[in-house]
Design a protein around this motif. Structure first.
Motif, PDB file in Angstrom:
ATOM      1  N   LYS A 137       0.826  -1.198   0.000  1.00 42.09           N
ATOM      2  CA  LYS A 137       0.000   0.000   0.000  1.00 42.09           C
ATOM      3  C   LYS A 137       0.868   1.259   0.000  1.00 42.09           C
ATOM      4  CE  LYS A 137      -3.706   0.031   2.482  1.00 42.09           C
ATOM      5  NZ  LYS A 137      -4.645   0.081   3.637  1.00 42.09           N
ATOM      6  N   VAL A 138       1.865   1.286   0.847  1.00 43.67           N
ATOM      7  CA  VAL A 138       2.740   2.451   0.935  1.00 43.67           C
ATOM      8  C   VAL A 138       3.532   2.619  -0.361  1.00 43.67           C
ATOM      9  CG1 VAL A 138       4.690   3.467   2.160  1.00 43.67           C
ATOM     10  CG2 VAL A 138       2.918   2.310   3.424  1.00 43.67           C
ATOM     11  N   LEU A 139       4.025   1.521  -0.911  1.00 41.50           N
ATOM     12  CA  LEU A 139       4.790   1.582  -2.154  1.00 41.50           C
ATOM     13  C   LEU A 139       3.941   2.147  -3.284  1.00 41.50           C
ATOM     14  CD1 LEU A 139       7.345   0.980  -3.756  1.00 41.50           C
ATOM     15  CD2 LEU A 139       6.504  -1.363  -4.099  1.00 41.50           C
ATOM     16  N   VAL A 197      10.624  12.367   0.278  1.00 44.22           N
ATOM     17  CA  VAL A 197       9.986  11.360   1.136  1.00 44.22           C
ATOM     18  C   VAL A 197       9.458  10.177   0.325  1.00 44.22           C
ATOM     19  CG1 VAL A 197       8.019  10.911   2.657  1.00 44.22           C
ATOM     20  CG2 VAL A 197       9.476  12.906   3.056  1.00 44.22           C
ATOM     21  N   PRO A 198       8.649  10.405  -0.737  1.00 43.68           N
ATOM     22  CA  PRO A 198       8.210   9.235  -1.513  1.00 43.68           C
ATOM     23  C   PRO A 198       9.364   8.476  -2.160  1.00 43.68           C
ATOM     24  CG  PRO A 198       7.521  11.293  -2.567  1.00 43.68           C
ATOM     25  CD  PRO A 198       7.998  11.641  -1.205  1.00 43.68           C
ATOM     26  N   TRP A 199      10.436   9.175  -2.511  1.00 44.42           N
ATOM     27  CA  TRP A 199      11.613   8.476  -3.062  1.00 44.42           C
ATOM     28  C   TRP A 199      12.243   7.568  -2.015  1.00 44.42           C
ATOM     29  CZ3 TRP A 199      16.761   9.586  -1.389  1.00 44.42           C
ATOM     30  CH2 TRP A 199      17.749   8.838  -2.057  1.00 44.42           C
ATOM     31  N   LEU A 200      12.368   8.031  -0.789  1.00 40.07           N
ATOM     32  CA  LEU A 200      12.927   7.187   0.275  1.00 40.07           C
ATOM     33  C   LEU A 200      12.044   5.969   0.525  1.00 40.07           C
ATOM     34  CD1 LEU A 200      14.111   9.868   2.869  1.00 40.07           C
ATOM     35  CD2 LEU A 200      15.570   8.269   1.609  1.00 40.07           C
ATOM     36  N   ILE A 201      10.739   6.181   0.531  1.00 47.29           N
ATOM     37  CA  ILE A 201       9.807   5.068   0.728  1.00 47.29           C
ATOM     38  C   ILE A 201       9.920   4.080  -0.428  1.00 47.29           C
ATOM     39  CG2 ILE A 201       7.362   4.444   0.860  1.00 47.29           C
ATOM     40  CD1 ILE A 201       6.907   7.119   2.306  1.00 47.29           C
ATOM     41  N   TYR A 202      10.022   4.615  -1.646  1.00 45.07           N
ATOM     42  CA  TYR A 202      10.151   3.758  -2.833  1.00 45.07           C
ATOM     43  C   TYR A 202      11.424   2.915  -2.743  1.00 45.07           C
ATOM     44  CZ  TYR A 202      10.437   2.386  -7.741  1.00 45.07           C
ATOM     45  OH  TYR A 202      10.510   1.658  -8.898  1.00 45.07           O
ATOM     46  N   CYS A 203      12.534   3.559  -2.372  1.00 47.11           N
ATOM     47  CA  CYS A 203      13.806   2.825  -2.250  1.00 47.11           C
ATOM     48  C   CYS A 203      13.742   1.767  -1.152  1.00 47.11           C
ATOM     49  CB  CYS A 203      14.943   3.808  -1.967  1.00 47.11           C
ATOM     50  SG  CYS A 203      15.419   4.834  -3.372  1.00 47.11           S
ATOM     51  N   HIS A 204      12.943   2.030  -0.126  1.00 46.30           N
ATOM     52  CA  HIS A 204      12.854   1.093   0.999  1.00 46.30           C
ATOM     53  C   HIS A 204      12.014  -0.140   0.653  1.00 46.30           C
ATOM     54  CE1 HIS A 204      12.895  -0.156   5.184  1.00 46.30           C
ATOM     55  NE2 HIS A 204      11.588  -0.307   5.137  1.00 46.30           N
ATOM     56  N   TYR A 205      10.937   0.047  -0.126  1.00 45.94           N
ATOM     57  CA  TYR A 205       9.992  -1.046  -0.358  1.00 45.94           C
ATOM     58  C   TYR A 205      10.120  -1.716  -1.725  1.00 45.94           C
ATOM     59  CZ  TYR A 205       7.367   0.073   3.873  1.00 45.94           C
ATOM     60  OH  TYR A 205       6.988   0.270   5.178  1.00 45.94           O
ATOM     61  N   SER A 404       9.949   2.508  15.009  1.00 47.56           N
ATOM     62  CA  SER A 404       8.900   2.977  14.107  1.00 47.56           C
ATOM     63  C   SER A 404       9.527   3.478  12.813  1.00 47.56           C
ATOM     64  CB  SER A 404       8.113   4.115  14.765  1.00 47.56           C
ATOM     65  OG  SER A 404       7.387   4.858  13.811  1.00 47.56           O
ATOM     66  N   LEU A 405       9.102   2.934  11.680  1.00 48.00           N
ATOM     67  CA  LEU A 405       9.632   3.378  10.389  1.00 48.00           C
ATOM     68  C   LEU A 405       9.327   4.845  10.150  1.00 48.00           C
ATOM     69  CD1 LEU A 405      11.039   2.663   7.735  1.00 48.00           C
ATOM     70  CD2 LEU A 405       8.798   2.080   6.792  1.00 48.00           C
ATOM     71  N   PHE A 406       8.152   5.287  10.555  1.00 48.93           N
ATOM     72  CA  PHE A 406       7.776   6.688  10.362  1.00 48.93           C
ATOM     73  C   PHE A 406       8.756   7.602  11.097  1.00 48.93           C
ATOM     74  CE2 PHE A 406       5.654  10.553  11.803  1.00 48.93           C
ATOM     75  CZ  PHE A 406       5.183  11.057  10.606  1.00 48.93           C
ATOM     76  N   LYS A 407       9.089   7.265  12.331  1.00 49.54           N
ATOM     77  CA  LYS A 407      10.004   8.101  13.108  1.00 49.54           C
ATOM     78  C   LYS A 407      11.422   8.058  12.537  1.00 49.54           C
ATOM     79  CE  LYS A 407       7.439   7.971  17.453  1.00 49.54           C
ATOM     80  NZ  LYS A 407       7.452   7.598  18.895  1.00 49.54           N
ATOM     81  N   ILE A 408      11.845   6.901  12.067  1.00 50.91           N
ATOM     82  CA  ILE A 408      13.171   6.797  11.455  1.00 50.91           C
ATOM     83  C   ILE A 408      13.220   7.630  10.179  1.00 50.91           C
ATOM     84  CG2 ILE A 408      14.812   5.219  10.354  1.00 50.91           C
ATOM     85  CD1 ILE A 408      13.789   3.055  12.289  1.00 50.91           C
ATOM     86  N   LEU A 442       2.991  14.102   6.478  1.00 47.56           N
ATOM     87  CA  LEU A 442       1.620  14.190   7.000  1.00 47.56           C
ATOM     88  C   LEU A 442       0.699  13.233   6.258  1.00 47.56           C
ATOM     89  CD1 LEU A 442       1.347  18.086   7.323  1.00 47.56           C
ATOM     90  CD2 LEU A 442       1.905  16.430   9.113  1.00 47.56           C
ATOM     91  N   TYR A 443       0.949  13.068   4.960  1.00 47.73           N
ATOM     92  CA  TYR A 443       0.131  12.160   4.160  1.00 47.73           C
ATOM     93  C   TYR A 443       0.458  10.700   4.459  1.00 47.73           C
ATOM     94  CZ  TYR A 443      -1.675   9.672   0.097  1.00 47.73           C
ATOM     95  OH  TYR A 443      -2.320   8.774  -0.716  1.00 47.73           O
ATOM     96  N   PHE A 444       1.758  10.374   4.504  1.00 49.01           N
ATOM     97  CA  PHE A 444       2.165   8.979   4.662  1.00 49.01           C
ATOM     98  C   PHE A 444       2.062   8.481   6.104  1.00 49.01           C
ATOM     99  CE2 PHE A 444       4.259   9.905   0.596  1.00 49.01           C
ATOM    100  CZ  PHE A 444       3.917   8.759  -0.117  1.00 49.01           C
ATOM    101  N   LYS A 445       1.833   9.397   7.025  1.00 50.44           N
ATOM    102  CA  LYS A 445       1.787   8.990   8.428  1.00 50.44           C
ATOM    103  C   LYS A 445       0.704   7.943   8.704  1.00 50.44           C
ATOM    104  CE  LYS A 445       1.546  10.832  13.120  1.00 50.44           C
ATOM    105  NZ  LYS A 445       1.414  12.049  13.964  1.00 50.44           N
ATOM    106  N   LYS A 446      -0.403   8.030   8.009  1.00 55.71           N
ATOM    107  CA  LYS A 446      -1.494   7.084   8.268  1.00 55.71           C
ATOM    108  C   LYS A 446      -1.232   5.709   7.638  1.00 55.71           C
ATOM    109  CE  LYS A 446      -4.177   8.983   4.381  1.00 55.71           C
ATOM    110  NZ  LYS A 446      -5.451   9.647   4.014  1.00 55.71           N
ATOM    111  N   TYR A 447      -0.202   5.619   6.794  1.00 60.81           N
ATOM    112  CA  TYR A 447       0.127   4.337   6.162  1.00 60.81           C
ATOM    113  C   TYR A 447       1.376   3.691   6.735  1.00 60.81           C
ATOM    114  CZ  TYR A 447      -3.110   6.160   2.665  1.00 60.81           C
ATOM    115  OH  TYR A 447      -4.218   6.682   2.043  1.00 60.81           O
ATOM    116  N   ILE A 448       2.194   4.475   7.447  1.00 63.17           N
ATOM    117  CA  ILE A 448       3.444   3.967   7.988  1.00 63.17           C
ATOM    118  C   ILE A 448       3.393   4.020   9.501  1.00 63.17           C
ATOM    119  CG2 ILE A 448       5.952   4.233   8.080  1.00 63.17           C
ATOM    120  CD1 ILE A 448       5.839   5.639   5.412  1.00 63.17           C
ATOM    121  N   LYS A 449       3.712   2.955  10.153  1.00 64.38           N
ATOM    122  CA  LYS A 449       3.688   2.897  11.612  1.00 64.38           C
ATOM    123  C   LYS A 449       5.067   3.112  12.186  1.00 64.38           C
ATOM    124  CE  LYS A 449      -0.662   2.017  11.408  1.00 64.38           C
ATOM    125  NZ  LYS A 449      -1.630   3.063  11.759  1.00 64.38           N
TER     126      LYS A 449
END
Length: 449
Positions: A137-139, A197-205, A404-408, A442-449
């Motif tokens: 979902k996050v990806l 931020v979306p690039w970091l998430i993309y690289c992570h997942y 927490s991935l969000f905090k990291i 703020l947007y991704f916070k509800k998808y990342i714990k």
């Protein structure tokens, strides 16, 4: 391992001091008092740094190491070297009149940062464990963001007259600069920061390494075509934090050296070619210049000149602004000129123009951390805000230590932001950068714990 880092750091300091001592036998006698004064302050700050970190767990990603590296380069290493080789004049003004006082103030600010950092406690590091259920979902969300933002930024570059070949060949050839965006719409360039931020998430997942490389290359190219070096530092630091922290690994000295050499080499190259990119010219390195070390320090860390000039002129010829630079401007700058056409220009830049001339700003001279602290409230401002900066820097480690991935992710972006904060301490611009960098959180916070 921590003791090894201490040994390495002390060795570096000793080597530098030996080099500077050798320089003192070769430079003009006029420079010697200034070099000695800076060297003494460098030694004091180095000892304070070692005392601050001696009882804490050592991690290169902790803010104190990022802060110390850059302030040491800006206020100690660069001026010692550049003054010793005769680069003591900037924009028609000698730096010596404000050198000693400004260096002492900078050291006081550094010490106050260390005090704030030392007295603040943070929880211990937790083992990170991935939450697999949210990956897809996050990806998908990150891909949507990138699919929207990448074409918009390429369109902005095309509006300046660049071709797709010029963009993706990394400035091979030249182009005719067009009008691009009108002045009142230039703020749209800031949307490029939304990609981090979306690039970091993309690289992570994202599982495919080739897709990660391709997307990373495209974003890297976009920022380079804007002529921005600092955002590449943010990308590198934030990616490294995400990678090592989520794998529960500690960055060792070998990786630090590799990263440092790579970013330094990139910085030197971009310092040479970015003006050609912005002007649509073909890069030429036929002109003779300074040696690589002098050029590197001058193009990256000579911003101490702005602080020297400010301390020398304020409050003798320039009044303190009492919060206008660091508090009022960051608020009013969000109001577009289409709504408030008579909005005042930034006070920090206006003062820089007054003391060094308009050509200092047009050539891109920035001002370092402590500049606006001093401009607003003098030495008291440096002491107070440096202390708060130290406390908040230490508190932010709680995010890094979290599972927490969000905090990291938040900490990864924040560490990159620290670099710009230290090197380009213009609060108006920094608030814009902060807003656009962290808005996707703020947007991704509800998808990342």
């Amino acid at each position: 391992m921590k003791q090894a880092y201490y040994i390495v750091f002390i060795t570096i300091v000793i080597v530098l001091l030996c080099i500077f001592d050798q320089l003192l036998t070769e430079v003009n006698a006029f420079y010697i008092p200034f070099i000695k004064h800076i060297s003494i302050n460098f030694f004091i700050a180095s000892v304070a740094y070692l005392l601050t970190i001696r009882k804490s767990s050592f991690d290169f990603f902790h803010p104190i190491h990022i802060f110390s590296f850059f302030v040491f380069c800006i206020f100690y290493i660069s001026p010692i070297w550049l003054i010793s080789v005769g680069h003591g004049e900037e924009f028609g003004r000698t730096v010596y009149s404000g050198c000693k006082e400004a260096t002492s103030y900078a050291t006081i600010g550094i010490l106050c940062y260390y005090i704030g950092y030392a007295i603040t406690n943070v929880p211990k590091t937790l083992c990170y464990t991935e939450v697999e259920s949210v990956n897809n979902k996050v990806l998908t969300k990150a891909k949507i963001w990138l699919l929207l933002l990448i074409p918009i930024n390429i369109a902005i570059l095309l509006s300046r007259g660049m071709s797709l070949f010029y963009i993706f060949s990394m400035a091979q050839g030249s182009y005719e600069v067009s009008m691009g965006l009108a002045d009142q719409y230039l703020f749209l360039i800031n949307i490029s920061y939304l990609m981090i931020v979306p690039w970091l998430i993309y690289c992570h997942y994202e599982n495919s390494i080739w897709k990660r490389i391709l997307v990373s290359y495209i974003i890297f190219v976009i920022f380079n075509m804007y002529g921005w070096r600092f955002i590449t530092y943010i990308m590198a630091i934030s990616w490294a934090i995400m990678y090592f922290r989520t794998k529960n690994r500690t960055l060792n000295f070998k990786y630090v050296v590799v990263m440092f050499v790579a970013l330094l080499s990139y910085s030197v190259v971009m310092g040479e070619i970015r003006s050609y990119i912005r002007n649509g010219e073909v890069f030429s390195n036929s002109e003779e210049g300074d040696d690589p070390l002098t050029n590197t320090l001058e193009t990256n860390f000579n911003i101490y000149n702005a602080f020297y000039a400010l301390v020398d002129e304020c409050p003798k010829k320039v009044d303190h602004t009492y919060g206008e630079a660091s508090i009022v401007t960051p608020i009013t700058m969000w109001i577009p000129r289409t709504i408030w056409a008579e909005k005042n220009n930034n006070k920090s830049v206006a003062v820089l123009v007054k003391i060094l001339g308009a050509h200092a700003v047009s050539r891109g001279l920035a001002f370092p951390v402590f500049y606006e602290y001093y401009l607003d409230f003098g030495l008291i401002g440096i002491i107070f805000f440096s202390f708060l900066l130290g406390k908040y820097s230490k508190k932010s480690i709680a995010y890094y230590n979290s599972n927490s991935l969000f905090k990291i992710l938040f900490f990864a972006i924040l560490c990159g932001f620290w670099i710009q904060y230290i090197n380009r301490s213009y609060m108006g611009m920094l608030c814009t950068l902060f807003g656009f960098l962290f808005a996707p959180m703020l947007y991704f916070k509800k998808y990342i714990k």
